[in-house]
Design an enzyme around this catalytic site. Sequence first.
Site, short mmCIF file in Angstrom:
data_model
loop_
_atom_site.label_atom_id
_atom_site.label_comp_id
_atom_site.label_asym_id
_atom_site.label_seq_id
_atom_site.Cartn_x
_atom_site.Cartn_y
_atom_site.Cartn_z
N GLU A 63 5.19 -2.26 -9.03
CA GLU A 63 5.78 -3.48 -9.60
C GLU A 63 5.28 -3.76 -11.01
O GLU A 63 6.06 -4.21 -11.87
CB GLU A 63 5.51 -4.68 -8.68
CG GLU A 63 6.41 -4.74 -7.46
CD GLU A 63 6.03 -3.73 -6.39
OE1 GLU A 63 6.88 -3.46 -5.50
OE2 GLU A 63 4.89 -3.23 -6.42
N HIS A 90 7.55 -10.64 3.98
CA HIS A 90 8.96 -10.59 3.60
C HIS A 90 9.62 -11.97 3.67
O HIS A 90 10.84 -12.05 3.82
CB HIS A 90 9.73 -9.61 4.49
CG HIS A 90 9.32 -8.18 4.31
ND1 HIS A 90 8.22 -7.66 4.92
CD2 HIS A 90 9.85 -7.17 3.57
CE1 HIS A 90 8.09 -6.39 4.58
NE2 HIS A 90 9.07 -6.07 3.75
#
Length: 392
Positions: A126, A196
Amino acid sequence: MAAAARFLLRGAVSKAPIANVNVGAQSSFGITLLRLSPNCSSKTKTQRRNAAHFTYHPDPVPTEYGPTTKMNLFQSVTSALDNTLASDPTAVIFGEDVAFGGVFRCTVGLRDKYGKDRVFNTPLCEQGIVGFGIGAAVAGATAIAEIQFADYIYPAFDQIVNEAAKYRYRSGNLFDCGNLTIRAPWGCVGHGSLYHSQSPEAFFAHCPGIKVVIPRGPVQCKGLLLSCIADQNPCIFFEPKILYRAAVEQVPTEAYTIPLSQAEVIQEGSDVTLVAWGTQIHVLTEVANMAQEKLGVSCELIDLQTILPWDTETVCKSVAKTGRLLISHEAPITGGFAAEISSTVQEECFLNLEAPIARVCGYDTPFPHIFEPFYIPDKWKCFDAIKKLIIY
């Protein structure tokens, strides 16, 4: 081990469709995880629970932007990206798995249409994705980066906060990366658990130099995303993942923009102001209807839309009229963005308040799996808060 678990979770999500929010559904994601343990059974009662805690309320068909077609939220994202790639030859889209469409299918068909030099995969890194985006934007490209889940944006935190947000300031406006937009699926999904389901908008709301935007449905999603892409500041665009397939509206096919930093009054009222963003707007829509039917209480519902910089004027004007304010979001209550709204309204509207400002938010714990129904700020918690506001 953590990397292996992360790979497993991402693979499970890519194969698990998001259930329709209007129907109680068994979590295929949860079952996938349970099968990892020989002592677990997919038939246990704990696995039968509602995938969502609201009913989606579509917006009226917009008439000011030209012809429309039926789209769900992920298709409206695809449409916005398609419009951008077609009109801006410098635009590039990149991230983990975006070349084949991404986990949530938001970039389906774009590589085939525009080429592998404009829509391409990146390594699972990321900070590298955002770092590359900063460099591309500084070089003059319109850079659109995808972080596969908002929960995994934290490795890129330094790149976003210390580099992207400060690039223009530290160079005295000689250089900037304002053409950078970072997209990420956001919020709870019914079975996402701690890695998540997070809503990290408050982390970035403390950082001047970036904009943070969260839509409530397909029409807003496309218009706000195109506004972020066109904006001359780096933007973070969080997409409520539970709405990707569940939210369906008539969306304009051509490009259009919705102004940033302007909250929308969805429903006018006189007794209580309700403020939220993203998925929680649909929860509070039900709450407002319940309050009217059961209590005779008129609620004014506001979709904040832009978290940073947020529309203080619209919210304070409403509270000055109603005298009561309830703010709700999925993120933990301590340090959540509801606290900033509450503080500002208390400073600006103190003499107008008829009751203490209420916050109905997530708890100060990691996001749970089987206990998600107890964690989320559902309509019953919000309804109880309205009753307390009225009788105070």
